[in-house]
Design a protein around this motif. Structure first.
Motif, PDB file in Angstrom:
ATOM      1  N   THR A 170     -31.314  26.735 -32.339  1.00 55.59           N
ATOM      2  CA  THR A 170     -31.808  26.289 -31.043  1.00 55.59           C
ATOM      3  C   THR A 170     -30.733  25.466 -30.344  1.00 55.59           C
ATOM      4  N   VAL A 171     -30.467  25.802 -29.103  1.00 55.80           N
ATOM      5  CA  VAL A 171     -29.582  25.005 -28.269  1.00 55.80           C
ATOM      6  C   VAL A 171     -30.446  24.463 -27.139  1.00 55.80           C
ATOM      7  N   ARG A 172     -30.462  23.172 -26.982  1.00 52.16           N
ATOM      8  CA  ARG A 172     -31.332  22.553 -25.991  1.00 52.16           C
ATOM      9  C   ARG A 172     -30.512  21.642 -25.088  1.00 52.16           C
ATOM     10  N   ALA A 173     -30.802  21.695 -23.816  1.00 51.84           N
ATOM     11  CA  ALA A 173     -30.145  20.812 -22.857  1.00 51.84           C
ATOM     12  C   ALA A 173     -31.215  20.018 -22.118  1.00 51.84           C
ATOM     13  N   SER A 174     -30.914  18.778 -21.809  1.00 56.26           N
ATOM     14  CA  SER A 174     -31.859  17.963 -21.042  1.00 56.26           C
ATOM     15  C   SER A 174     -31.085  17.167 -20.003  1.00 56.26           C
ATOM     16  N   ILE A 175     -31.830  16.669 -19.046  1.00 53.00           N
ATOM     17  CA  ILE A 175     -31.230  15.878 -17.979  1.00 53.00           C
ATOM     18  C   ILE A 175     -32.100  14.653 -17.751  1.00 53.00           C
ATOM     19  N   LYS A 176     -31.475  13.517 -17.482  1.00 52.88           N
ATOM     20  CA  LYS A 176     -32.220  12.288 -17.243  1.00 52.88           C
ATOM     21  C   LYS A 176     -32.437  12.118 -15.751  1.00 52.88           C
ATOM     22  N   ASP A 177     -33.681  11.998 -15.352  1.00 52.77           N
ATOM     23  CA  ASP A 177     -34.064  11.770 -13.965  1.00 52.77           C
ATOM     24  C   ASP A 177     -34.790  10.435 -13.920  1.00 52.77           C
ATOM     25  N   SER A 178     -34.137   9.414 -13.400  1.00 51.29           N
ATOM     26  CA  SER A 178     -34.663   8.031 -13.413  1.00 51.29           C
ATOM     27  C   SER A 178     -34.811   7.581 -14.848  1.00 51.29           C
ATOM     28  N   THR A 180     -36.914   9.190 -17.205  1.00 47.73           N
ATOM     29  CA  THR A 180     -37.424  10.205 -18.113  1.00 47.73           C
ATOM     30  C   THR A 180     -36.353  11.257 -18.399  1.00 47.73           C
ATOM     31  N   ILE A 181     -36.444  11.826 -19.576  1.00 45.22           N
ATOM     32  CA  ILE A 181     -35.541  12.905 -19.973  1.00 45.22           C
ATOM     33  C   ILE A 181     -36.363  14.159 -20.069  1.00 45.22           C
ATOM     34  N   GLY A 182     -35.924  15.211 -19.395  1.00 37.97           N
ATOM     35  CA  GLY A 182     -36.653  16.479 -19.400  1.00 37.97           C
ATOM     36  C   GLY A 182     -35.726  17.643 -19.630  1.00 37.97           C
ATOM     37  N   ASP A 183     -36.303  18.765 -20.033  1.00 39.53           N
ATOM     38  CA  ASP A 183     -35.521  19.969 -20.280  1.00 39.53           C
ATOM     39  C   ASP A 183     -34.927  20.509 -18.993  1.00 39.53           C
ATOM     40  N   VAL A 184     -33.760  21.110 -19.111  1.00 41.74           N
ATOM     41  CA  VAL A 184     -33.118  21.777 -17.991  1.00 41.74           C
ATOM     42  C   VAL A 184     -33.668  23.199 -17.956  1.00 41.74           C
ATOM     43  N   GLY A 185     -34.080  23.641 -16.788  1.00 47.64           N
ATOM     44  CA  GLY A 185     -34.616  25.005 -16.668  1.00 47.64           C
ATOM     45  C   GLY A 185     -33.563  26.042 -16.903  1.00 47.64           C
TER      46      GLY A 185
END
Length: 186
Positions: A170-178, A180-185
């Motif tokens: 599994t390769v997972r990427a996320s991005i921090k917005d303010s 919270t950290i969420g998955d990148v679409g």
């Protein structure tokens, strides 16, 4: 007796035998250094240091190259307080933090790294961070597998296509917005 953080409880010191007196003094040490201000449990970390030149003597016992924590067993290189089993801290240096080399490797990409290095880790950005994994390989009859990532599962894999299916790697990427950290679409 009071035991303060940083107290040296004992050490083995190594001195130069330079008779010209151009590089006298301690060339390295192994020291037991107090970990906490706890007199009931005066745990001593082991600190290791060596002096590379006369301009950087190893006399102060405040800047070890390697530390083994008495409390956690963690090992630190470049830090006196390792918070993981192995913690490497290169400070502000912008070079590879770890290299993998072998004397039988000769890729010839010496503008990037030494010819016997087949892999390295470093920061992506000097001040922004990120983690870069680099692999080096000459073809040697095969122009593939410069950097490989394999997952081996010790049981039968789920091969049915579905939205709930999971890959073996599994390769997972996320991005921090303010905050919270969420998955990148995709």
């Amino acid at each position: 007796a009071d035991h303060d953080t940083g107290d040296v409880h004992g050490s083995i010191e190594f001195y130069s035998e330079d008779t010209s007196n151009s590089w006298p003094g301690m060339q390295g040490y192994i020291a037991a250094v107090q970990n906490t201000n706890n007199s009931a449990n005066p745990a001593s970390d082991l600190w290791f240091a060596a002096s590379a030149t006369s301009a950087t003597p190893a006399t102060d016992k405040t800047s070890p190259h390697l530390v083994i924590s008495a409390i956690t067993g963690n090992v630190g290189i470049g830090t006196t307080d390792p918070n993981a089993l192995l913690e490497l801290d290169q400070g502000a240096a912008d070079v590879d933090i770890m290299k993998f080399a072998s004397s039988d490797v000769a890729h010839g990409m010496t503008d990037e790294t030494e010819t016997d290095v087949y892999g390295a880790f470093r920061k992506v950005s000097p001040t922004g961070g990120g983690f870069l994994i680099r692999g080096y390989k000459d073809t040697q009859g095969s122009n593939s597998h410069c950097l490989g990532l394999w997952g081996h599962l010790g049981e039968a894999a789920e091969t049915t296509k579905s939205t709930s299916g999971q890959g073996l790697v599994t390769v997972r990427a996320s991005i921090k917005d303010s905050a919270t950290i969420g998955d990148v679409g995709s």
